[in-house]
Design a protein around this motif. Structure first.
Motif, PDB file in Angstrom:
ATOM      1  N   ILE A 199      26.787  37.472  49.457  1.00 55.07           N
ATOM      2  CA  ILE A 199      26.566  37.340  50.903  1.00 55.07           C
ATOM      3  C   ILE A 199      26.703  38.712  51.548  1.00 55.07           C
TER       4      ILE A 199
ATOM      5  N   GLU B 191      24.421  36.628  55.344  1.00 58.15           N
ATOM      6  CA  GLU B 191      23.090  36.312  54.824  1.00 58.15           C
ATOM      7  C   GLU B 191      23.130  36.276  53.295  1.00 58.15           C
ATOM      8  N   VAL B 192      22.511  35.258  52.711  1.00 60.08           N
ATOM      9  CA  VAL B 192      22.442  35.149  51.255  1.00 60.08           C
ATOM     10  C   VAL B 192      21.416  36.162  50.740  1.00 60.08           C
TER      11      VAL B 192
ATOM     12  N   TRP C 142      21.433  32.131  56.455  1.00 63.15           N
ATOM     13  CA  TRP C 142      22.728  32.552  56.996  1.00 63.15           C
ATOM     14  C   TRP C 142      23.715  31.413  56.783  1.00 63.15           C
TER      15      TRP C 142
END
Length: 300
Positions: free
Chosen positions: A156, A145-146, A136
């Motif tokens: 993201i 979140e990636v 995150w």
């Protein structure tokens, strides 16, 4: 006419004979060059697979692993091609190819400067241990979140489930806050109590409530509690404590649970959490005019 035809025939046959003699003379070198190319072809397949397995341990992006393996294979085949041309004594052709490749690479590099910078940035990000899939992060004004690190974009997923595609170059050139690198997060609670409240009681009750609600808080003294200001309708305070968490979602859940627990504790203890109140004061007394009664007279 016959003489000219004979001259042309002799010229063509001489050329073909010369070429045939050249091919026969260079036949061993040609066979060696073919063998070199075949050997380097199989070497490229083996080495690219080996590189793919090694890179996949460090990089979790399949697209990036595929690109790296293909680049490795092409580089090995190019080496084999240059060796084969050297065996065939085509050194001038080899120099021409190298020069053309250099000029072409310069032109392509200038034309695709932005794309190449994003590509190299994506490679660098993929090898960074400080940024991985599932972390995150907050960067370039976005938080989430990636979910993907491609050769072009840094993707993201925000808390509202929207996908944000950020060029890799912008990620490297701007600060990035990673919430997942630590195992603890600090939760902040801001609230206010009525002016009639016992401030010592409010402080101790709040700290005890947080300590009872969260297992990570060992004792009430671990909860930081500070009164911040005399507000318009309440005395405001700041409360903060640590929890074991690596995601922003867990932090939001902890803050929600803390607010619910504090509200229940205050209701039970009779502590008021006032809402903003505005009092309007009129210094001048308002006079009430008597109503004017109109009478209508009718004449008979």
């Amino acid at each position: 006419m016959t003489e000219e035809f004979n001259k042309a025939y002799e010229l063509i046959s001489g050329k073909l004979t010369g070429w045939l003699e050249t091919i026969i003379a260079n036949l061993p070198n040609l066979l060696i060059a073919i063998i070199v190319m075949v050997v380097f072809y199989y070497i490229s397949k083996y080495v690219s697979k080996l590189v793919g397995r090694l890179v996949s341990k460090k990089v979790h992006q399949d697209s990036l692993v595929s690109i790296i393996t293909k680049i490795t294979a092409v580089a090995i085949i190019a080496i084999g091609l240059f060796l084969a041309l050297g065996v065939l004594n085509l050194s001038k052709t080899l120099e021409t190819l190298i020069g053309a490749a250099g000029v072409s690479g310069l032109v392509i590099g200038l034309a695709l400067q932005g794309t190449l910078s994003n590509t190299f940035a994506g490679i660098v990000l993929s090898f960074r241990k400080s940024v991985e899939l599932g972390h995150w992060v907050e960067t370039n004004g976005y938080s989430g979140e990636v979910v993907e690190i491609s050769l072009k974009n840094f993707v993201i997923k925000e808390s509202d489930n929207n996908m944000v595609l950020i060029p890799n170059k912008s990620i490297l050139e701007n600060p990035l806050k990673n919430y997942s690198l630590t195992t603890k997060m600090r939760v902040f609670i801001e609230c206010g109590v009525g002016y009639e409240s016992d401030l010592d009681q409010v402080k101790s009750l709040t700290q005890q409530t947080i300590a009872n609600e969260f297992d990570q808080v060992k004792k009430p003294e671990d909860v930081e509690f500070y009164y911040t200001e005399f507000g318009g309708s309440s005395i405001n305070y700041l409360c903060r404590f640590w929890i074991d968490s690596e995601s922003m979602l867990e932090k939001l859940k902890a803050k929600t649970n803390a607010i619910i627990a504090i509200k229940k504790a205050y209701d039970k203890a009779g502590i008021n959490i006032p809402f903003p109140i505005r009092t309007l004061q009129f210094d001048n007394k308002l006079a009430i005019d008597k109503p004017i009664i109109k009478e209508e007279f009718s004449s008979n």
